[in-house]
Design a protein around this motif. Structure first.
Motif, PDB file in Angstrom:
ATOM      1  N   TYR A 169       0.840  -1.207   0.000  1.00 41.05           N
ATOM      2  CA  TYR A 169       0.000   0.000   0.000  1.00 41.05           C
ATOM      3  C   TYR A 169       0.879   1.263   0.000  1.00 41.05           C
ATOM      4  O   TYR A 169       0.588   2.240  -0.693  1.00 41.05           O
ATOM      5  CB  TYR A 169      -0.911   0.048   1.230  1.00 41.05           C
ATOM      6  N   ASN A 226      -5.601   2.899   4.560  1.00 39.61           N
ATOM      7  CA  ASN A 226      -6.570   2.784   3.473  1.00 39.61           C
ATOM      8  C   ASN A 226      -7.960   3.160   3.975  1.00 39.61           C
ATOM      9  O   ASN A 226      -8.293   2.923   5.139  1.00 39.61           O
ATOM     10  CB  ASN A 226      -6.564   1.372   2.891  1.00 39.61           C
ATOM     11  N   TYR A 233     -11.053   2.044   3.444  1.00 38.12           N
ATOM     12  CA  TYR A 233     -12.093   1.101   3.880  1.00 38.12           C
ATOM     13  C   TYR A 233     -11.913   0.643   5.314  1.00 38.12           C
ATOM     14  O   TYR A 233     -12.862   0.186   5.948  1.00 38.12           O
ATOM     15  CB  TYR A 233     -12.147  -0.115   2.944  1.00 38.12           C
ATOM     16  N   TYR A 234     -10.669   0.775   5.853  1.00 37.61           N
ATOM     17  CA  TYR A 234     -10.471   0.343   7.241  1.00 37.61           C
ATOM     18  C   TYR A 234     -11.326   1.160   8.205  1.00 37.61           C
ATOM     19  O   TYR A 234     -11.701   0.680   9.266  1.00 37.61           O
ATOM     20  CB  TYR A 234      -8.990   0.421   7.640  1.00 37.61           C
TER      21      TYR A 234
END
Ligand code: FE
Length: 347
Positions: free
Chosen positions: A169, A223, A225-226
């Motif tokens: 990432y 990120n 969505y976490y």
């Protein structure tokens, strides 16, 4: 000793079932086999919907690591038709190893914006995610940090937490900095970020938000969505507290937009169920599956016009996304990896 006649009889008796067995894979062609580096539960709902719609069974082998090596070792005998992965990095790796084949599909081209698929049709993005800044509600004022470039500002000395610079990432984010500013500028920036770290890079994305909550640092990279996964985490309710302690900052809204990454899919070179595999790829890019992805995983649908999840809309709303192509991000990843070593980011 067998007589010749005996062997003939034996052959007839054994060959017939063998022929039937050989014919089985053709008959069982109404299936598709997926090797997934994405956790199986994340894709199960979409696969179930696919089977309901098409009658094609979708089998998943999940492993966090080692699937590309497995496909490589299995060679022509691999069972994998598709490989699914949560980042452009592994997508790029498997394509570079020559273990994929191009897919010509009008549906995929129509549903997936150009920056999220390979110009040569070897890989396709299915969802997007942004690498955002999680900033302490208590200790970082609104508007105080606005861009990735700001992370290198000495005012944040000792205030930043992140996972390893070598994690895929972060490599993609650093690649995007190289693509935007050139290698020399990106190196200076990375040195600046390193100088601001509160601690040696460690843990996963969520662990950084936890560290903000606990006062170890004020700013974390993670990120997008976490956030959804933490704020809805009934099994580990302490994560709700971590999520509630931060503001979400989509960087670079005044210029190029927030860095984006994809979860992607490739068709393997030796796919046995090619037709079904392409059907599944197209299904995953369809309005229904795109909608489901967004609701289940808190990711952003890749297909334009697909509604985001209500929760994500509530906390993130609209934001400007960097339209840098993921192919360019991928192409700069080895340079990014070298920069991480050069500035001793993880030391
Ligand atoms: Fe992740």
């Amino acid at each position: 000793m067998f007589s010749l006649k005996g062997i003939k009889q034996l052959s007839a008796a054994t060959l017939l079932p063998m022929a039937a067995a050989i014919a089985l894979p053709a008959q069982a062609a109404e299936e598709v086999n997926i090797y997934s580096a994405r956790q199986a539960f994340l894709i199960k709902p979409m696969l179930k919907a696919f089977t309901e719609e098409t009658g094609i069974k979708a089998n998943v082998v999940f492993a966090k690591k080692g699937l590309i090596e497995r496909i490589e070792n299995e060679g022509q005998n691999t069972n994998a038709d598709l490989f699914l992965t949560p980042d452009i990095g592994p997508v790029y790796d498997i394509v570079n190893k020559g273990l994929t084949q191009p897919v010509k599909s009008e549906v995929l081209v129509k549903n997936i914006p150009t920056q999220y698929r390979d110009p040569n049709n070897e890989w396709f993005g299915l969802t997007t995610r942004s690498r955002i800044i999680y900033a302490s509600k208590e200790r970082v004022k609104e508007g105080e940090i606005k861009s990735y470039e700001d992370l290198a500002d000495p005012k944040w000395k000792g205030k930043i937490c992140t996972r390893s610079g070598k994690h895929t990432y972060n490599l993609s984010l650093i690649s995007s900095m190289i693509a935007t500013h050139g290698e020399a500028e990106a190196e200076k920036w990375l040195q600046g970020v390193k100088a601001n770290l509160a601690r040696k890079p460690q843990g996963n994305d969520r662990a950084q938000v936890k560290a903000v909550k606990e006062g170890v640092c004020d700013i974390a990279l993670g990120n997008s969505y976490y956030f959804g996964k933490m704020i809805t985490n009934a099994k580990k309710p302490e994560q709700i507290g971590w999520a509630q302690s931060v503001n979400l900052i989509f960087p670079n809204q005044a210029d190029r937009g927030a860095h984006m990454n994809i979860s992607g899919v490739v068709l393997t070179k030796h796919a046995k169920n090619k037709e079904n595999a392409v059907k599944l790829m197209e299904f995953l890019a369809s309005p229904l599956a795109q909608y489901m992805y967004a609701q289940e995983n808190f990711e952003f649908p890749v297909r334009p016009g697909t509604p985001k999840s209500t929760l994500i809309n509530k906390y993130m709303g609209e934001f400007k996304a960097d339209d840098l192509s993921l192919a360019t991000v991928a192409a700069n990843r080895s340079k990014a990896s070298k920069l991480v070593d050069k500035v001793g980011f993880d030391n």
